[in-house]
Design an enzyme around this catalytic site. Sequence first.
Site, PDB file in Angstrom:
ATOM      1  N   TYR A   1      -5.262  -8.992   3.067  1.00 13.99           N
ATOM      2  CA  TYR A   1      -6.694  -9.273   3.244  1.00 13.99           C
ATOM      3  C   TYR A   1      -7.312  -9.892   1.998  1.00 13.99           C
ATOM      4  CZ  TYR A   1      -6.776  -7.007   7.752  1.00 13.99           C
ATOM      5  OH  TYR A   1      -6.566  -6.720   9.080  1.00 13.99           O
TER       6      TYR A   1
ATOM      7  N   GLY B   1      -5.110 -11.258  -0.933  1.00 12.96           N
ATOM      8  CA  GLY B   1      -4.272 -12.378  -1.394  1.00 12.96           C
ATOM      9  C   GLY B   1      -4.479 -13.619  -0.541  1.00 12.96           C
TER      10      GLY B   1
ATOM     11  N   CYS C   1     -10.867   0.448   0.992  1.00 12.32           N
ATOM     12  CA  CYS C   1     -11.198   0.490  -0.442  1.00 12.32           C
ATOM     13  C   CYS C   1     -11.975   1.716  -0.895  1.00 12.32           C
ATOM     14  CB  CYS C   1     -11.971  -0.770  -0.821  1.00 12.32           C
ATOM     15  SG  CYS C   1     -10.975  -2.240  -0.669  1.00 12.32           S
TER      16      CYS C   1
HETATM   17  P1  NAD Z   1      -2.855  -5.575   2.237  1.00  6.60           P
HETATM   18  O1  NAD Z   1      -2.058  -4.373   2.548  1.00  6.60           O
HETATM   19  O2  NAD Z   1      -3.600  -6.275   3.305  1.00  6.60           O
HETATM   20  O3  NAD Z   1      -1.913  -6.684   1.539  1.00  6.60           O
HETATM   21  C1  NAD Z   1      -0.983  -6.410   0.545  1.00  6.60           C
HETATM   22  C2  NAD Z   1       0.255  -7.259   0.787  1.00  6.60           C
HETATM   23  O4  NAD Z   1       1.130  -7.135  -0.336  1.00  6.60           O
HETATM   24  C3  NAD Z   1       1.069  -6.839   2.008  1.00  6.60           C
HETATM   25  O5  NAD Z   1       1.183  -7.942   2.893  1.00  6.60           O
HETATM   26  C4  NAD Z   1       2.427  -6.427   1.433  1.00  6.60           C
HETATM   27  O6  NAD Z   1       3.526  -6.779   2.261  1.00  6.60           O
HETATM   28  C5  NAD Z   1       2.465  -7.211   0.146  1.00  6.60           C
HETATM   29  N1  NAD Z   1       3.385  -6.662  -0.861  1.00  6.60           N
HETATM   30  C6  NAD Z   1       3.549  -5.382  -1.258  1.00  6.60           C
HETATM   31  N2  NAD Z   1       4.470  -5.305  -2.227  1.00  6.60           N
HETATM   32  C7  NAD Z   1       4.920  -6.549  -2.451  1.00  6.60           C
HETATM   33  C8  NAD Z   1       5.864  -7.117  -3.359  1.00  6.60           C
HETATM   34  N3  NAD Z   1       6.519  -6.358  -4.246  1.00  6.60           N
HETATM   35  N4  NAD Z   1       6.068  -8.449  -3.305  1.00  6.60           N
HETATM   36  C9  NAD Z   1       5.405  -9.226  -2.429  1.00  6.60           C
HETATM   37  N5  NAD Z   1       4.489  -8.752  -1.572  1.00  6.60           N
HETATM   38  C10 NAD Z   1       4.240  -7.433  -1.582  1.00  6.60           C
HETATM   39  O7  NAD Z   1      -3.860  -5.136   1.073  1.00  6.60           O
HETATM   40  P2  NAD Z   1      -5.284  -5.792   0.722  1.00  6.60           P
HETATM   41  O8  NAD Z   1      -6.337  -5.220   1.590  1.00  6.60           O
HETATM   42  O9  NAD Z   1      -5.118  -7.272   0.627  1.00  6.60           O
HETATM   43  O10 NAD Z   1      -5.523  -5.205  -0.735  1.00  6.60           O
HETATM   44  C11 NAD Z   1      -4.779  -5.645  -1.851  1.00  6.60           C
HETATM   45  C12 NAD Z   1      -5.421  -5.123  -3.122  1.00  6.60           C
HETATM   46  O11 NAD Z   1      -6.733  -5.666  -3.250  1.00  6.60           O
HETATM   47  C13 NAD Z   1      -5.593  -3.604  -3.170  1.00  6.60           C
HETATM   48  O12 NAD Z   1      -5.412  -3.184  -4.504  1.00  6.60           O
HETATM   49  C14 NAD Z   1      -7.029  -3.400  -2.759  1.00  6.60           C
HETATM   50  O13 NAD Z   1      -7.587  -2.236  -3.299  1.00  6.60           O
HETATM   51  C15 NAD Z   1      -7.693  -4.616  -3.372  1.00  6.60           C
HETATM   52  N6  NAD Z   1      -8.929  -5.037  -2.698  1.00  6.60           N
HETATM   53  C16 NAD Z   1      -9.002  -5.037  -1.333  1.00  6.60           C
HETATM   54  C17 NAD Z   1     -10.165  -5.476  -0.712  1.00  6.60           C
HETATM   55  C18 NAD Z   1     -10.284  -5.475   0.782  1.00  6.60           C
HETATM   56  O14 NAD Z   1     -11.402  -5.645   1.262  1.00  6.60           O
HETATM   57  N7  NAD Z   1      -9.231  -5.300   1.546  1.00  6.60           N
HETATM   58  C19 NAD Z   1     -11.222  -5.963  -1.477  1.00  6.60           C
HETATM   59  C20 NAD Z   1     -11.091  -5.969  -2.855  1.00  6.60           C
HETATM   60  C21 NAD Z   1      -9.945  -5.512  -3.461  1.00  6.60           C
HETATM   61  C1  UDX Z   2     -15.905  -2.967  -0.021  1.00  4.19           C
HETATM   62  C2  UDX Z   2     -16.872  -3.538  -1.067  1.00  4.19           C
HETATM   63  O1  UDX Z   2     -18.137  -3.811  -0.446  1.00  4.19           O
HETATM   64  C3  UDX Z   2     -16.304  -4.791  -1.670  1.00  4.19           C
HETATM   65  O2  UDX Z   2     -17.168  -5.279  -2.697  1.00  4.19           O
HETATM   66  C4  UDX Z   2     -14.941  -4.483  -2.263  1.00  4.19           C
HETATM   67  O3  UDX Z   2     -14.369  -5.636  -2.816  1.00  4.19           O
HETATM   68  C5  UDX Z   2     -14.034  -3.910  -1.202  1.00  4.19           C
HETATM   69  O4  UDX Z   2     -14.631  -2.749  -0.610  1.00  4.19           O
HETATM   70  P1  UDX Z   2     -15.314  -3.536   2.516  1.00  4.19           P
HETATM   71  O5  UDX Z   2     -14.665  -2.206   2.517  1.00  4.19           O
HETATM   72  O6  UDX Z   2     -14.549  -4.712   3.000  1.00  4.19           O
HETATM   73  O7  UDX Z   2     -15.793  -3.914   1.035  1.00  4.19           O
HETATM   74  O8  UDX Z   2     -16.650  -3.473   3.407  1.00  4.19           O
HETATM   75  P2  UDX Z   2     -18.155  -2.996   3.149  1.00  4.19           P
HETATM   76  O9  UDX Z   2     -19.063  -4.043   3.646  1.00  4.19           O
HETATM   77  O10 UDX Z   2     -18.364  -2.517   1.764  1.00  4.19           O
HETATM   78  O11 UDX Z   2     -18.281  -1.749   4.137  1.00  4.19           O
HETATM   79  C6  UDX Z   2     -17.576  -0.540   3.916  1.00  4.19           C
HETATM   80  C7  UDX Z   2     -17.990   0.498   4.936  1.00  4.19           C
HETATM   81  O12 UDX Z   2     -19.315   0.945   4.691  1.00  4.19           O
HETATM   82  C8  UDX Z   2     -17.975  -0.003   6.381  1.00  4.19           C
HETATM   83  O13 UDX Z   2     -17.421   0.997   7.199  1.00  4.19           O
HETATM   84  C9  UDX Z   2     -19.441  -0.230   6.686  1.00  4.19           C
HETATM   85  O14 UDX Z   2     -19.703  -0.112   8.041  1.00  4.19           O
HETATM   86  C10 UDX Z   2     -20.079   0.888   5.882  1.00  4.19           C
HETATM   87  N1  UDX Z   2     -21.485   0.649   5.490  1.00  4.19           N
HETATM   88  C11 UDX Z   2     -21.806  -0.421   4.708  1.00  4.19           C
HETATM   89  C12 UDX Z   2     -22.470   1.555   5.882  1.00  4.19           C
HETATM   90  O15 UDX Z   2     -22.196   2.525   6.583  1.00  4.19           O
HETATM   91  N2  UDX Z   2     -23.758   1.331   5.488  1.00  4.19           N
HETATM   92  C13 UDX Z   2     -24.117   0.278   4.700  1.00  4.19           C
HETATM   93  O16 UDX Z   2     -25.304   0.157   4.374  1.00  4.19           O
HETATM   94  C14 UDX Z   2     -23.116  -0.631   4.299  1.00  4.19           C
END
Ligand code: NAD
Ligand code: UDX
Length: 452
Positions: A10, A12, A271
Amino acid sequence: MKICSIGAGYVGGPTMVVIAEQCPEIQVRVTDINQQRIDAWNSDQLPVYEPGLAETVKKLRGRNLSFTTDIDTAIQESDVIFLSVNTPTKQYGEGAGKASDLKYIVSAVERIAALATSDKIIVEKSTLPVCTANKLRAILASNPHQCHFEILSNPEFMAEGTAMQDLRHPDRILIGGEQTESGKQAIQTLVDVYAHWVPREKIITQNLWSSELSKLSANAFLAQRISSINALSALCECSGADVDEISRAIGADSRIGAKFLKSSVGFGGSCFKKDLLNLIYLCESFGLKESALYWQQVVDMNEHQKHRFARLILEKLFNTLSGKKIAIFGFAFKQDTNDTRESPAITVCQDLLKEQAFLSIYDPRVPETVIRTDLAGYPSDAIEVVSDPEQAARGSYAIVILTEGEPFISLNYKHLYTLMKRPTFLFDGRNGLDLDQIRSFGFNAYGIGKKR
Ligand code: NAD
Ligand code: UDX
């Protein structure tokens, strides 16, 4: 310049897509160990749903953007490597249930250490505990070619469902690095990438540890606001105050601000909970018991809010759900995503299934297999997953809304009411509907923090 991401999830995926879009002269490779995920990125059915993502991928794939499982070549050929792998809550051993599991990040960095034949900038894009860069540096020191590695922290602040908008127009870009000559040079290299589209004053550079800790802190603050308003929602229900009116009143104070004050069935997503637990673990590791307890309460309040909502449904349906059909609208953790990680819908559905309810679940973004996996351990014949809201409503006693926004708020509730059993209930866990109007259709309607 060539850059790559290790991890095509999500974060990368979308982050690299936007870098490729904004920097046409940079070759961007997105890599992953998961062949299925990479195949999906190379198909018309992307593994991540985000508004505007598919169109952009289609345009750039084969130009300066590619998706591959050939991680080794990407490592060798890239100048800048983003680490975007998952960092879930550790489920075993020391720190189980709280600490970040760093096995994916460590194995990615071990691979870089083993294969790199030239100097590189390694960027921590994943959310990591403070001081992780020290560990990564120790691993990279084993590189047989004695290449020079600079480690930067560049946490991602995008939210799911609005990723493309957030990445194209970020509030800020945070880059942390060592304050040495080579560290400053590396910071400048990354600043220059973002400066292609982000105004310079929005690019904050700081020390590595501040940057690592800023990300956990930002998520903790956002989650805290939701738990604070949710704590007040319970008081509203007892007193006749309306939580949306409270949000409007306090949010109008510019020192507080209007965002993240929407009361709900609870926050979900991959997160907030994970990062809070990690922050709690860090505080505990440093012996800071009171700080740990403070943040723990934000998590506890959120768990309570989910169970409290399920209990309300049970209570209003005369304390018995056994054999009753209930329509569930929305299973993803928020609107415009197919992600169900930590979705409050999972907890609420589990609580209803424990009461032997029959659930008919409608969420057009989430595949049936994902819903069934999330609810594994409960009788599969107590759950049906449907693609039509009418099918969910037909013969049910209650509609329960668990995901905000479309497509759930614009359904024809007046019509759905005619298909349901009497007495008929609606529970809006996201406060998106006008309850007076819903009541005028015949429903007994309940919201969060609304007068009972
Ligand atoms: P994700 O699980 O969707 O993606 C991670 C990917 O990394 C997977 O596809 C997995 O197969 C791959 N992977 C794992 N080990 C590997 C390796 N050794 N080599 C190559 N690929 C490998 O996770 P995500 O939601 O993208 O989150 C990634 C990071 O970003 C986390 O630390 C998360 O906390 C942070 N983050 C996530 C969000 C979000 O909204 N999802 C926002 C901000 C930060
Ligand atoms: C969060 C942070 O917002 C983002 O900056 C960070 O990089 C990753 O984590 P995300 O988890 O994708 O993002 O969604 P976000 O919009 O923050 O919502 C998180 C949860 O809070 C959802 O379940 C949403 O429905 C809930 N939410 C959000 C509330 O219940 N009330 C609000 O006012 C806002």
